[in-house]
Design an enzyme around this catalytic site. Structure first.
Site, PDB file in Angstrom:
ATOM      1  N   ILE A  29      42.407   3.701  97.666  1.00 47.87           N
ATOM      2  CA  ILE A  29      43.306   4.199  98.717  1.00 47.87           C
ATOM      3  C   ILE A  29      44.487   4.942  98.111  1.00 47.87           C
ATOM      4  O   ILE A  29      44.902   5.985  98.583  1.00 47.87           O
ATOM      5  CB  ILE A  29      43.855   3.040  99.587  1.00 47.87           C
ATOM      6  CG1 ILE A  29      42.723   2.237 100.226  1.00 47.87           C
ATOM      7  CG2 ILE A  29      44.793   3.578 100.652  1.00 47.87           C
ATOM      8  CD1 ILE A  29      43.199   0.979 100.942  1.00 47.87           C
ATOM      9  N   SER A  34      52.648   0.425  89.480  1.00 44.58           N
ATOM     10  CA  SER A  34      51.887  -0.436  88.579  1.00 44.58           C
ATOM     11  C   SER A  34      50.637  -1.007  89.227  1.00 44.58           C
ATOM     12  O   SER A  34      50.050  -1.946  88.709  1.00 44.58           O
ATOM     13  CB  SER A  34      52.786  -1.585  88.116  1.00 44.58           C
ATOM     14  OG  SER A  34      53.267  -2.242  89.264  1.00 44.58           O
ATOM     15  N   ALA A  35      50.274  -0.444  90.364  1.00 40.47           N
ATOM     16  CA  ALA A  35      49.129  -1.012  91.081  1.00 40.47           C
ATOM     17  C   ALA A  35      48.206   0.065  91.629  1.00 40.47           C
ATOM     18  O   ALA A  35      48.618   1.193  91.866  1.00 40.47           O
ATOM     19  CB  ALA A  35      49.636  -1.880  92.226  1.00 40.47           C
ATOM     20  N   VAL A  37      45.515   0.462  94.867  1.00 38.34           N
ATOM     21  CA  VAL A  37      45.100  -0.202  96.104  1.00 38.34           C
ATOM     22  C   VAL A  37      43.713   0.311  96.486  1.00 38.34           C
ATOM     23  O   VAL A  37      43.472   1.527  96.521  1.00 38.34           O
ATOM     24  CB  VAL A  37      46.118   0.041  97.249  1.00 38.34           C
ATOM     25  CG1 VAL A  37      45.661  -0.646  98.534  1.00 38.34           C
ATOM     26  CG2 VAL A  37      47.502  -0.473  96.860  1.00 38.34           C
ATOM     27  N   LYS A  52      45.136  -4.984  96.427  1.00 35.72           N
ATOM     28  CA  LYS A  52      46.124  -4.398  95.523  1.00 35.72           C
ATOM     29  C   LYS A  52      45.859  -4.993  94.160  1.00 35.72           C
ATOM     30  O   LYS A  52      45.947  -6.216  93.981  1.00 35.72           O
ATOM     31  CB  LYS A  52      47.523  -4.739  96.022  1.00 35.72           C
ATOM     32  CG  LYS A  52      48.620  -4.011  95.293  1.00 35.72           C
ATOM     33  CD  LYS A  52      49.928  -4.132  96.052  1.00 35.72           C
ATOM     34  CE  LYS A  52      50.993  -3.258  95.424  1.00 35.72           C
ATOM     35  NZ  LYS A  52      52.194  -3.158  96.227  1.00 35.72           N
ATOM     36  N   ASP A 145      63.027  -2.654 100.111  1.00 36.17           N
ATOM     37  CA  ASP A 145      62.415  -1.335  99.914  1.00 36.17           C
ATOM     38  C   ASP A 145      61.882  -0.809 101.252  1.00 36.17           C
ATOM     39  O   ASP A 145      60.744  -0.362 101.348  1.00 36.17           O
ATOM     40  CB  ASP A 145      61.291  -1.428  98.870  1.00 36.17           C
ATOM     41  CG  ASP A 145      60.981  -0.071  98.230  1.00 36.17           C
ATOM     42  OD1 ASP A 145      61.802   0.867  98.384  1.00 36.17           O
ATOM     43  OD2 ASP A 145      59.928   0.057  97.589  1.00 36.17           O
TER      44      ASP A 145
HETATM   45  N1  LIG Z   1      46.983  -2.967 103.197  1.00 35.14           N
HETATM   46  C1  LIG Z   1      46.884  -1.659 103.052  1.00 35.14           C
HETATM   47  N2  LIG Z   1      46.055  -0.937 103.835  1.00 35.14           N
HETATM   48  C2  LIG Z   1      45.955   0.402 103.676  1.00 35.14           C
HETATM   49  N3  LIG Z   1      46.659   1.123 102.771  1.00 35.14           N
HETATM   50  C3  LIG Z   1      47.504   0.459 101.959  1.00 35.14           C
HETATM   51  C4  LIG Z   1      47.652  -0.958 102.046  1.00 35.14           C
HETATM   52  N4  LIG Z   1      48.571  -1.338 101.111  1.00 35.14           N
HETATM   53  C5  LIG Z   1      48.951  -0.231 100.472  1.00 35.14           C
HETATM   54  N5  LIG Z   1      48.333   0.864 100.969  1.00 35.14           N
HETATM   55  C6  LIG Z   1      48.497   2.241 100.521  1.00 35.14           C
HETATM   56  O1  LIG Z   1      48.145   2.305  99.143  1.00 35.14           O
HETATM   57  C7  LIG Z   1      48.995   3.214  98.448  1.00 35.14           C
HETATM   58  C8  LIG Z   1      49.590   2.548  97.211  1.00 35.14           C
HETATM   59  O2  LIG Z   1      50.418   1.474  97.643  1.00 35.14           O
HETATM   60  P1  LIG Z   1      51.421   0.699  96.687  1.00 35.14           P
HETATM   61  O3  LIG Z   1      52.131  -0.312  97.512  1.00 35.14           O
HETATM   62  O4  LIG Z   1      50.728   0.224  95.464  1.00 35.14           O
HETATM   63  O5  LIG Z   1      52.359   1.797  96.139  1.00 35.14           O
HETATM   64  P2  LIG Z   1      53.512   2.657  96.781  1.00 35.14           P
HETATM   65  O6  LIG Z   1      54.164   1.914  97.925  1.00 35.14           O
HETATM   66  O7  LIG Z   1      52.953   4.013  97.084  1.00 35.14           O
HETATM   67  O8  LIG Z   1      54.501   2.801  95.569  1.00 35.14           O
HETATM   68  P3  LIG Z   1      55.408   1.695  94.847  1.00 35.14           P
HETATM   69  O9  LIG Z   1      54.765   1.455  93.534  1.00 35.14           O
HETATM   70  O10 LIG Z   1      56.714   2.371  94.765  1.00 35.14           O
HETATM   71  O11 LIG Z   1      55.442   0.481  95.710  1.00 35.14           O
HETATM   72  C9  LIG Z   1      50.037   3.690  99.455  1.00 35.14           C
HETATM   73  O12 LIG Z   1      49.641   4.954  99.938  1.00 35.14           O
HETATM   74  C10 LIG Z   1      49.960   2.675 100.576  1.00 35.14           C
HETATM   75  O13 LIG Z   1      50.268   3.258 101.834  1.00 35.14           O
END
Ligand SMILES: Nc1ncnc2c1ncn2[C@@H]1O[C@H](COP(=O)(O)OP(=O)(O)OP(=O)(O)O)[C@@H](O)[C@H]1O
Length: 327
Positions: A29, A34-35, A37, A52, A145
């Site tokens: 996704i 650091s992750a 998804v 994640k 955040d």
């Molecule tokens: N449960 C979920 N269902 C669908 N999409 C998700 C879900 N959790 C995260 N995402 C999507 O996955 C992507 C990566 O999310 P992640 O939280 O790892 O990083 P981020 O919020 O983009 O950055 P940061 O590292 O600053 O938190 C984002 O586009 C987020 O909208």
């Protein structure tokens, strides 16, 4: 009618296996700092989930990450993204959570609403977000955040506040006070007092970020985002960020598309004096949220680019052009 994962017996946490072989990865996704998804299928429950996957070796503060997972699995509110379970897979921590198929409000805006979304929709999205935030604060958690990128929507329009990557549990601090002398968050959304950090981070700094998020939803980007991070920080510290000035600049020569209630609500969140920021519970009582109903009372119907409207499931974020509320 919006579907509520937490109250669906099919998605109870205990039903999710702590075994990576029970999950079939379907798609990536997105990636954060650091992750990664993934969209995945839980083969034992036949449910699509989001996983994640966090790399231990690239995260400095693994305790913080474990806290994220722990916090997420203990939460139970329709507007807060709960983790079904979490477990380690080699050097990685997997956090299994509900899959929010429409993605984040930031990605929805980027694909379909570059200049922001309508105030009617904003009021519903923000009310749901605020209810989630109220719950978190009541439980003794800060989010730290809040931004459109951390507000997720699923295909039937339910809204959940996500990503506790930088959240902190007030009750886990030894002093049990609200001064956490750390700078965390994303600069454009950060309160001046957090940047100064002389006062530490309090519940109310989430309110500042909430106000910035309201402007982000209205204009498609947060204030000062035309500046590099560092400059936006300096501007906030040295000049203070006056909401009225920002709004004047945004609306130069144009007819304002925002109501006085929206502006008043955001103005309260962005007061220069942190003592005057309202609590989440107080903000929820603001007139701006009075006449908007939460999505569980009705259903969010998403209109597609061809002008037709569909009640749910069939929509993907890039097709969302108009969101109308059916009461
Ligand atoms: N449960 C979920 N269902 C669908 N999409 C998700 C879900 N959790 C995260 N995402 C999507 O996955 C992507 C990566 O999310 P992640 O939280 O790892 O990083 P981020 O919020 O983009 O950055 P940061 O590292 O600053 O938190 C984002 O586009 C987020 O909208």
């Amino acid at each position: 009618m919006a579907h509520d994962d937490e109250h669906d017996p099919k998605t109870k946490r205990s039903h999710y296996p702590l075994d990576p072989n029970s999950y079939q990865i379907l798609d990536e996704i997105g990636r954060g700092c650091s992750a990664i998804v993934y969209k995945a299928l839980c083969t034992t429950t036949s449910t699509v989930v989001a996983i994640k996957s966090i790399d231990r070796s690239t995260t400095g503060d693994f305790d913080n990450i474990r806290r994220e997972a722990k916090t997420m699995s203990l939460l139970s509110h329709p507007n807060v993204l709960k983790a079904h379970c979490s477990f380690t897979v080699g050097p990685r921590l997997w956090v299994v959570m509900p899959f929010m198929s429409a993605g984040s409000l930031q990605s929805i805006m980027a694909s379909s609403f570059p200049n922001g979304i309508s105030e009617n929709c904003i009021s519903i999205i923000l009310k749901e977000t605020l209810m989630g935030l109220c719950y978190l604060h009541d439980q003794g958690h800060l989010h730290r955040d809040i931004k459109a990128g951390n507000i997720l929507m699923d295909s039937n329009g339910s809204i959940k506040l996500a990503d506790f990557g930088v959240s902190a549990s007030v009750y886990e601090t030894s002093s049990r006070c609200l001064n956490l002398h750390e700078i965390t968050g994303t600069p454009y959304w950060m309160a001046p007092e957090v940047i100064h950090s002389y006062n530490g981070y309090s519940y109310k700094a989430d309110i500042w970020s909430f106000g910035i998020t309201a402007l982000e939803l209205a204009h498609g980007r947060p204030p000062l985002s035309h500046l590099p991070f560092s400059e936006s920080l300096v501007m906030k510290i040295t000049r203070g960020m006056r909401f009225s000035e920002y709004q004047k600049e945004e609306e130069k020569g144009k007819k304002s598309k925002l109501s006085k209630y929206f502006k008043e609500m955001v103005g309260l969140c962005l007061e220069q004096d942190p003592c005057r920021w309202p609590t989440a519970a107080k903000l929820l009582k603001h007139y701006f949220f009075k006449n908007c109903k939460a999505t569980r009372g009705g259903s969010l119907v998403m209109g597609s680019s061809d002008g037709s409207t569909q009640s749910n499931h069939a929509m993907s974020a890039p097709n969302i052009l108009v969101i109308v509320i059916e009461m």
